[in-house]
Design a protein around this motif. Sequence first.
Motif, PDB file in Angstrom:
ATOM      1  N   GLY A   1      -8.005   7.861  -0.789  1.00 10.52           N
ATOM      2  CA  GLY A   1      -6.804   7.030  -0.920  1.00 10.52           C
ATOM      3  C   GLY A   1      -5.907   7.045   0.304  1.00 10.52           C
ATOM      4  O   GLY A   1      -5.113   6.132   0.503  1.00 10.52           O
ATOM      5  N   ILE A   2      -5.982   8.128   1.123  1.00 11.27           N
ATOM      6  CA  ILE A   2      -5.044   8.239   2.247  1.00 11.27           C
ATOM      7  C   ILE A   2      -5.770   8.397   3.586  1.00 11.27           C
ATOM      8  O   ILE A   2      -5.651   7.554   4.467  1.00 11.27           O
ATOM      9  CB  ILE A   2      -4.065   9.409   2.027  1.00 11.27           C
ATOM     10  CG1 ILE A   2      -3.197   9.126   0.781  1.00 11.27           C
ATOM     11  CG2 ILE A   2      -3.171   9.591   3.250  1.00 11.27           C
ATOM     12  CD1 ILE A   2      -2.260  10.232   0.399  1.00 11.27           C
ATOM     13  N   LEU A   3      -6.547   9.484   3.741  1.00 10.02           N
ATOM     14  CA  LEU A   3      -7.109   9.779   5.062  1.00 10.02           C
ATOM     15  C   LEU A   3      -8.206   8.783   5.464  1.00 10.02           C
ATOM     16  O   LEU A   3      -8.314   8.412   6.619  1.00 10.02           O
ATOM     17  CB  LEU A   3      -7.652  11.211   5.100  1.00 10.02           C
ATOM     18  CG  LEU A   3      -6.593  12.294   4.848  1.00 10.02           C
ATOM     19  CD1 LEU A   3      -7.234  13.678   4.735  1.00 10.02           C
ATOM     20  CD2 LEU A   3      -5.547  12.300   5.961  1.00 10.02           C
TER      21      LEU A   3
ATOM     22  N   TRP B   1     -10.441  16.401  -6.934  1.00  9.22           N
ATOM     23  CA  TRP B   1      -9.057  15.888  -6.999  1.00  9.22           C
ATOM     24  C   TRP B   1      -8.552  15.543  -5.593  1.00  9.22           C
ATOM     25  O   TRP B   1      -8.010  14.465  -5.355  1.00  9.22           O
ATOM     26  CB  TRP B   1      -8.180  16.982  -7.640  1.00  9.22           C
ATOM     27  CG  TRP B   1      -6.705  16.831  -7.486  1.00  9.22           C
ATOM     28  CD1 TRP B   1      -5.891  16.038  -8.241  1.00  9.22           C
ATOM     29  CD2 TRP B   1      -5.851  17.518  -6.555  1.00  9.22           C
ATOM     30  NE1 TRP B   1      -4.586  16.191  -7.811  1.00  9.22           N
ATOM     31  CE2 TRP B   1      -4.538  17.074  -6.792  1.00  9.22           C
ATOM     32  CE3 TRP B   1      -6.076  18.457  -5.548  1.00  9.22           C
ATOM     33  CZ2 TRP B   1      -3.447  17.547  -6.054  1.00  9.22           C
ATOM     34  CZ3 TRP B   1      -5.002  18.928  -4.816  1.00  9.22           C
ATOM     35  CH2 TRP B   1      -3.704  18.471  -5.073  1.00  9.22           C
ATOM     36  N   PHE B   2      -8.794  16.439  -4.650  1.00  9.77           N
ATOM     37  CA  PHE B   2      -8.314  16.232  -3.294  1.00  9.77           C
ATOM     38  C   PHE B   2      -9.082  15.089  -2.616  1.00  9.77           C
ATOM     39  O   PHE B   2      -8.513  14.244  -1.938  1.00  9.77           O
ATOM     40  CB  PHE B   2      -8.460  17.523  -2.483  1.00  9.77           C
ATOM     41  CG  PHE B   2      -7.872  17.427  -1.107  1.00  9.77           C
ATOM     42  CD1 PHE B   2      -6.534  17.726  -0.889  1.00  9.77           C
ATOM     43  CD2 PHE B   2      -8.636  17.019  -0.024  1.00  9.77           C
ATOM     44  CE1 PHE B   2      -5.968  17.624   0.363  1.00  9.77           C
ATOM     45  CE2 PHE B   2      -8.074  16.912   1.241  1.00  9.77           C
ATOM     46  CZ  PHE B   2      -6.737  17.220   1.431  1.00  9.77           C
TER      47      PHE B   2
ATOM     48  N   SER C   1      -8.037  11.490  -3.972  1.00 10.14           N
ATOM     49  CA  SER C   1      -6.658  11.071  -3.714  1.00 10.14           C
ATOM     50  C   SER C   1      -6.333  11.121  -2.223  1.00 10.14           C
ATOM     51  O   SER C   1      -6.165  10.100  -1.571  1.00 10.14           O
ATOM     52  CB  SER C   1      -5.683  11.915  -4.528  1.00 10.14           C
ATOM     53  OG  SER C   1      -5.910  13.294  -4.300  1.00 10.14           O
ATOM     54  N   PHE C   2      -6.291  12.333  -1.671  1.00 11.09           N
ATOM     55  CA  PHE C   2      -5.931  12.474  -0.268  1.00 11.09           C
ATOM     56  C   PHE C   2      -7.054  11.980   0.649  1.00 11.09           C
ATOM     57  O   PHE C   2      -6.796  11.438   1.712  1.00 11.09           O
ATOM     58  CB  PHE C   2      -5.571  13.923   0.041  1.00 11.09           C
ATOM     59  CG  PHE C   2      -4.319  14.349  -0.665  1.00 11.09           C
ATOM     60  CD1 PHE C   2      -3.073  14.054  -0.134  1.00 11.09           C
ATOM     61  CD2 PHE C   2      -4.377  15.020  -1.872  1.00 11.09           C
ATOM     62  CE1 PHE C   2      -1.909  14.427  -0.790  1.00 11.09           C
ATOM     63  CE2 PHE C   2      -3.215  15.389  -2.539  1.00 11.09           C
ATOM     64  CZ  PHE C   2      -1.985  15.091  -1.986  1.00 11.09           C
TER      65      PHE C   2
ATOM     66  N   ALA D   1      -6.636   4.137  -3.892  1.00 14.77           N
ATOM     67  CA  ALA D   1      -5.259   4.606  -3.817  1.00 14.77           C
ATOM     68  C   ALA D   1      -4.429   4.178  -5.017  1.00 14.77           C
ATOM     69  O   ALA D   1      -3.629   4.952  -5.543  1.00 14.77           O
ATOM     70  CB  ALA D   1      -4.617   4.093  -2.524  1.00 14.77           C
TER      71      ALA D   1
ATOM     72  N   THR E   1       0.267   8.006   8.407  1.00 14.10           N
ATOM     73  CA  THR E   1      -0.618   8.686   7.460  1.00 14.10           C
ATOM     74  C   THR E   1      -0.090  10.070   7.073  1.00 14.10           C
ATOM     75  O   THR E   1      -0.109  10.451   5.903  1.00 14.10           O
ATOM     76  CB  THR E   1      -2.033   8.816   8.064  1.00 14.10           C
ATOM     77  OG1 THR E   1      -2.503   7.503   8.349  1.00 14.10           O
ATOM     78  CG2 THR E   1      -2.977   9.491   7.102  1.00 14.10           C
TER      79      THR E   1
ATOM     80  N   VAL F   1      -8.616   5.717   4.088  1.00 15.47           N
ATOM     81  CA  VAL F   1      -8.340   4.413   3.474  1.00 15.47           C
ATOM     82  C   VAL F   1      -8.768   3.256   4.374  1.00 15.47           C
ATOM     83  O   VAL F   1      -9.336   2.272   3.904  1.00 15.47           O
ATOM     84  CB  VAL F   1      -6.853   4.307   3.058  1.00 15.47           C
ATOM     85  CG1 VAL F   1      -5.928   4.252   4.252  1.00 15.47           C
ATOM     86  CG2 VAL F   1      -6.640   3.098   2.171  1.00 15.47           C
TER      87      VAL F   1
ATOM     88  N   THR G   1       1.632   3.515  -2.920  1.00 17.47           N
ATOM     89  CA  THR G   1       0.636   4.481  -3.375  1.00 17.47           C
ATOM     90  C   THR G   1       1.211   5.881  -3.553  1.00 17.47           C
ATOM     91  O   THR G   1       0.806   6.612  -4.449  1.00 17.47           O
ATOM     92  CB  THR G   1      -0.509   4.542  -2.322  1.00 17.47           C
ATOM     93  OG1 THR G   1      -1.100   3.258  -2.260  1.00 17.47           O
ATOM     94  CG2 THR G   1      -1.539   5.570  -2.697  1.00 17.47           C
TER      95      THR G   1
ATOM     96  N   TYR H   1       0.823  -1.213   0.000  1.00 17.10           N
ATOM     97  CA  TYR H   1       0.000   0.000   0.000  1.00 17.10           C
ATOM     98  C   TYR H   1       0.854   1.259   0.000  1.00 17.10           C
ATOM     99  O   TYR H   1       0.522   2.244  -0.661  1.00 17.10           O
ATOM    100  CB  TYR H   1      -0.944   0.018   1.210  1.00 17.10           C
ATOM    101  CG  TYR H   1      -1.569   1.379   1.417  1.00 17.10           C
ATOM    102  CD1 TYR H   1      -2.635   1.797   0.626  1.00 17.10           C
ATOM    103  CD2 TYR H   1      -1.046   2.271   2.359  1.00 17.10           C
ATOM    104  CE1 TYR H   1      -3.182   3.059   0.778  1.00 17.10           C
ATOM    105  CE2 TYR H   1      -1.586   3.528   2.519  1.00 17.10           C
ATOM    106  CZ  TYR H   1      -2.646   3.924   1.728  1.00 17.10           C
ATOM    107  OH  TYR H   1      -3.171   5.185   1.868  1.00 17.10           O
TER     108      TYR H   1
ATOM    109  N   MET I   1      -0.016   7.828  -6.960  1.00 17.55           N
ATOM    110  CA  MET I   1      -0.835   9.054  -6.987  1.00 17.55           C
ATOM    111  C   MET I   1       0.047  10.286  -7.122  1.00 17.55           C
ATOM    112  O   MET I   1      -0.301  11.238  -7.812  1.00 17.55           O
ATOM    113  CB  MET I   1      -1.685   9.147  -5.715  1.00 17.55           C
ATOM    114  CG  MET I   1      -2.759   8.095  -5.656  1.00 17.55           C
ATOM    115  SD  MET I   1      -4.140   8.517  -4.577  1.00 17.55           S
ATOM    116  CE  MET I   1      -3.347   8.745  -3.013  1.00 17.55           C
TER     117      MET I   1
END
Lengths: 592, 102
Positions: free
Chosen positions: B45-47, B37-38, B41-42, B67, A245, B49, A74, A71, A78
């Motif tokens: 895909g990240i916060l 966009w934000f 992705s963010f 992600a 994170t 996930v 990523t 992961y 991205m």
Amino acid sequence: MDVQLLTYLFVGSSFALYIGIAIWSRASSTDDFYVAGGGVHPVANGMATAADWMSAASFISMAGIIAFMGYDGTVYLMGWTGGYVLLALLLAPYLRKFGEYTVPDFIGTRYYSNAARAVAVICLIVVSFTYVAGQMRGVGIVFSQFLNVPIFWGVIIGMAVVFFYAVLGGMKGITYTQVAQYCVLIFAYLVPAIFISLLITGVPIPQLGLGADVVDGSGLSVLEKLDRAMVDLGFGPYTDGTKETIDVFAITMALMIGTAGLPHVLVRFFTVPKVSDARISAGYALLFIALLYTTAPAVGAFARLNFIETVHDTPYAEVDDWFRNWEDIGLIGWVDKNHDGAIQYAPGAAFEGPPVFDEVARTEAGARKVINPILHSDNEVYVDRDIMVLANPEIAALPGWVIALVAAGGLAAALSTAAGLLLVISTSVSHDLLKKTLARGISDRQELMYARIAAATAIGIAGYLGINPVGFVAQVVAFAFGLAAASLFPAILLGIFSKSTTREGAIAGMLAGLVFTFSYIVYFKFVAPENNVSEFWLFGISPEGIGMIGAIINFAAAAIFSALSKPVPEHVRRLVDQIRIPAGVERPHDHP
Amino acid sequence: MSENNSETDLNRQSDTDRHQAYWRANLRLAAVLLVIWFTVSFGFGILLVEELNQFAFFGFKLGFWWAQQGAIYVFIVLIFIYAWRMKKIDHRHSVDDDEESG
């Protein structure tokens, strides 16, 4: 035909193609040399941008990095694609409307200052040189592994080819060569990926294969099976990350805004005829890039699964040939810690650093004898991440022509990026440093000659760095993004969207961002590498992601110094108004 | 499309006003697309996930899919939407670059 001969054939004919294109499209004016005459079709520019962008790192290393990071990989997927959204929405159309030749041109004119231009040139050269050295190294590695040519001669051949088409053809030659290189590299990437996806899942599209069931009758999907295999070996699950994170966030952001601030990418959008072409061309560029970038995570997962299944608990005497082939080159090493004659794969390093082998001695099992200090872990095998893409066709037992194709693709990726970088370096020297600053009033012909001399010199330096790597070249490439993010991106963005950002603001911002980011990276990577762990990092952000903070510092410094300095002159404010309107776009030219 | 009836008004305005209206329309569109966009992705895909990973999606955990696949597809679509919408906005404010080709 054997693989060696096929590889010579594929690489030889692709080189002949590039040189042929260079002769057909050689540059006759500075206009041709800097921006390909400004008449490149948006789709062609999209392809050229994709090849320009996707380097040896994307082609050779990325899938391997993802295979081992899961992961966490990523951040690259991205980070190296999301920047195109920023490029298309915030930068490319306006830089095209501005209509000069280089990124420092824009900074110098918008901030009415040759000092700002000089700072931009410095940022550009620092960013581009760190990047280009890695490319020449990539060329050398492909040559040495596939063609049995020493790295030295591999780099020399690569330099000669780039010299030929970059120095002769300039931007025009590079553009059309890059279109051909894109076709070679994407074909070379997709063919083995499709084969492997078919082999493992029976689904020919790797993007779907990644989510499909494995054909071994277990009823598990690829990712479920991989998660279980990894947990069985003592790793965390593949689909969960290990990074914090905040760090994933910062690295992704730094790579995105770094991408949007990379001069060799930005300058590609100076070559299309119109503002609307610049917007759509960024879309095509990302489409062509995404073909590879959405395939890479599939290749990575397949490779990791394949690797675990073919290597773990396999007696050395029975392991596939590819394992021994890469061991011969020194990118795989094995120590039989429990003396059972079989290879055990587990978390942790098997021994200190990359393997160093005894010249002659072999172990009882017949493997090369590793003489590094052995580390305490159950892991017995060292594997270089870079071999995943290169070894994949062998691991999956694909035909020889696929292996030859991958070699040609890797070279196309490295050469296209190297050429693009060398061009922006030479352009900024001949145009920004000489014509606009040190040697004002030189003629177009002289400027073109200086551009060619600068390109040749830059190739020489890049080649030297490729043959004598500074040891940390591979690491430094990733930092080029942080530096671009912290220096160029905010200055360009403010130049377009804020009429109140002054000369003083821009210079202070660029310098603050560059110095902060550079110092942070140098401190943690070279001065005190033993402190390079999250408890010492600022806000828990690693050096890879610090470009995000550098960019914030840049914006803040620009705001403060703009407020304290004399307001932006009226003619510059009018220039910004003009940049914001697509109508009246002209061919790129020198503003008098 | 609601702005069509104001087209004639726009033509009568001075260049500066017309350009300012154009710039505002451009910023509005870009802001909407950047929020998306934000988010993909963010956000996905990240916060978010881990929350999204509880859902399955075509053999993927949903957060992992965003992600490593989904966000990239959305990026492409966003750029093409921007290029297509801007072409219309350019035209509506009569600032398009169609007549002048290099």
